[in-house]
Design an enzyme around this catalytic site. Sequence first.
Site, mmCIF file in Angstrom:
data_model
loop_
_atom_site.group_PDB
_atom_site.id
_atom_site.type_symbol
_atom_site.label_atom_id
_atom_site.label_comp_id
_atom_site.label_asym_id
_atom_site.label_seq_id
_atom_site.Cartn_x
_atom_site.Cartn_y
_atom_site.Cartn_z
ATOM 1 N N GLU A 1 19.276 -16.053 -15.635
ATOM 2 C CA GLU A 1 18.748 -16.734 -16.814
ATOM 3 C C GLU A 1 17.231 -16.934 -16.738
ATOM 4 O O GLU A 1 16.544 -16.883 -17.752
ATOM 5 C CB GLU A 1 19.457 -18.080 -17.008
ATOM 6 C CG GLU A 1 20.987 -17.971 -17.166
ATOM 7 C CD GLU A 1 21.419 -17.299 -18.473
ATOM 8 O OE1 GLU A 1 20.552 -17.038 -19.323
ATOM 9 O OE2 GLU A 1 22.623 -17.040 -18.633
ATOM 10 N N GLU B 1 17.765 -19.234 -23.355
ATOM 11 C CA GLU B 1 18.020 -18.881 -21.953
ATOM 12 C C GLU B 1 17.693 -20.053 -21.022
ATOM 13 O O GLU B 1 18.348 -20.239 -19.999
ATOM 14 C CB GLU B 1 17.228 -17.641 -21.536
ATOM 15 C CG GLU B 1 17.433 -16.391 -22.388
ATOM 16 C CD GLU B 1 18.849 -15.813 -22.358
ATOM 17 O OE1 GLU B 1 19.744 -16.423 -21.771
ATOM 18 O OE2 GLU B 1 19.035 -14.726 -22.940
ATOM 19 N N HIS C 1 20.578 -22.174 -20.788
ATOM 20 C CA HIS C 1 21.606 -21.592 -19.913
ATOM 21 C C HIS C 1 21.228 -21.779 -18.443
ATOM 22 O O HIS C 1 22.088 -22.027 -17.600
ATOM 23 C CB HIS C 1 21.782 -20.104 -20.226
ATOM 24 C CG HIS C 1 22.248 -19.861 -21.636
ATOM 25 N ND1 HIS C 1 22.253 -18.626 -22.229
ATOM 26 C CD2 HIS C 1 22.725 -20.720 -22.578
ATOM 27 C CE1 HIS C 1 22.711 -18.731 -23.469
ATOM 28 N NE2 HIS C 1 22.996 -19.988 -23.705
ATOM 29 N N GLU D 1 21.076 -8.037 -21.210
ATOM 30 C CA GLU D 1 22.194 -8.841 -21.703
ATOM 31 C C GLU D 1 23.526 -8.274 -21.215
ATOM 32 O O GLU D 1 24.426 -9.024 -20.825
ATOM 33 C CB GLU D 1 22.186 -8.902 -23.238
ATOM 34 C CG GLU D 1 20.970 -9.618 -23.841
ATOM 35 C CD GLU D 1 20.931 -11.117 -23.542
ATOM 36 O OE1 GLU D 1 21.996 -11.704 -23.233
ATOM 37 O OE2 GLU D 1 19.844 -11.705 -23.608
ATOM 38 N N GLU E 1 25.847 -13.778 -24.056
ATOM 39 C CA GLU E 1 25.226 -12.480 -23.761
ATOM 40 C C GLU E 1 25.631 -11.461 -24.821
ATOM 41 O O GLU E 1 24.829 -10.639 -25.251
ATOM 42 C CB GLU E 1 25.630 -11.966 -22.373
ATOM 43 C CG GLU E 1 25.495 -12.960 -21.216
ATOM 44 C CD GLU E 1 24.056 -13.402 -20.960
ATOM 45 O OE1 GLU E 1 23.135 -12.696 -21.383
ATOM 46 O OE2 GLU E 1 23.868 -14.459 -20.334
ATOM 47 N N HIS F 1 23.596 -12.275 -27.984
ATOM 48 C CA HIS F 1 22.187 -11.887 -27.824
ATOM 49 C C HIS F 1 22.030 -10.366 -27.877
ATOM 50 O O HIS F 1 21.099 -9.855 -28.498
ATOM 51 C CB HIS F 1 21.645 -12.399 -26.488
ATOM 52 C CG HIS F 1 21.499 -13.888 -26.439
ATOM 53 N ND1 HIS F 1 21.173 -14.571 -25.298
ATOM 54 C CD2 HIS F 1 21.632 -14.834 -27.397
ATOM 55 C CE1 HIS F 1 21.118 -15.868 -25.556
ATOM 56 N NE2 HIS F 1 21.402 -16.056 -26.818
#
Lengths: 68, 189, 87
Positions: free
Chosen positions: B35, B64, B67, B135, B165, B168
Amino acid sequence: MSEQYRVYAPFIGPFDPCPPIKLKYYSTPPQLFLGFQPQNLPQFSPYEALAKGTLWPALFSPYEPKNS
Amino acid sequence: MWVYEKKLQYPVRVSKCDPRMARYLIEQYGGADGELAAALRYLNQRYTIPDKVIGLLTDIGTEEFAHLEMIATMVYKLTKDATVEQLKEAGLGDHYANHDKALFYNNAAGVPWTAAYIQAKGDPIADLYEDIAAEEKARATYQWLIDMTDDVDLQDSLKFLREREVVHSQRFREAVEILKAEQGKKTFY
Amino acid sequence: MTKQLDADYYKLLHALQAVDFVLVELNLYLDTHPNDSKAIEQYNTFAKKRKELVQQYETAYGPLMHFGHSYSRHPWEWKEAPWPWQV
């Protein structure tokens, strides 16, 4: 949403030391197929969206651990 | 400028005392596809990419960090009350010798984070393709992490991160389409 | 001053996380779909909903944000535990 994985059968050699895993799997999640996201796709409710990690069922990719 | 919000993006529950899992989770903290790498990669690419996609890089880069904080929370909870003996048994003796229980930006094998993990090519297509690949690699890492624990609560948070992921990657793929679109032409979006 | 982390706390936090998650998702979607007026309308509706939830949360449990994005009572509340990884 069906079958977000693919299967293949690796060649099994006569001298492979471990008991062969006959079928192997890999993920093929929805972003590989959706293209540019169309407008007005159905949505999850806010709580469900949070639990699933996306607002749109079309992008939801379930994953189950290999040992289960 | 950035502002901090005093809450996690998603609830993190850990129901099993398992410091070994903390050692594996660190891969997503300070690993190549973790991340930290993701946040820094996207935020840094913003300065040399067409205006149309700067907003997306800003927003995904910012998410991110949320995360990163979730991973830190997992590691914190898994090691908080572990004894030195338990840490040694979990393979965290090397870590303890250097850091006590401090988190550090290294991968599961203890290799410190490096800027060499990320690219900034200045070519918008090359950079976005790197982002899509990043990703997918992070998604794969989450899969292997989910495989390595039987704590259903921890699995739940990791599944959330894996799904992010996916989303994204979808948005970066759309960003490529936007940059491919012919100048002055109204496209399908 | 130790805050009471009762069932209500987790319920309200969860409600806020759900609404904020919808906003994150719509935000990323709108970054690549800037002309979807229905999605913009939904985004604004949820932004309003979030304001109401934040007010409820902050009244009960203190500021969610720093740097002037939240108000403070006396004494200064921002620095008080718990932090997100502690709950």
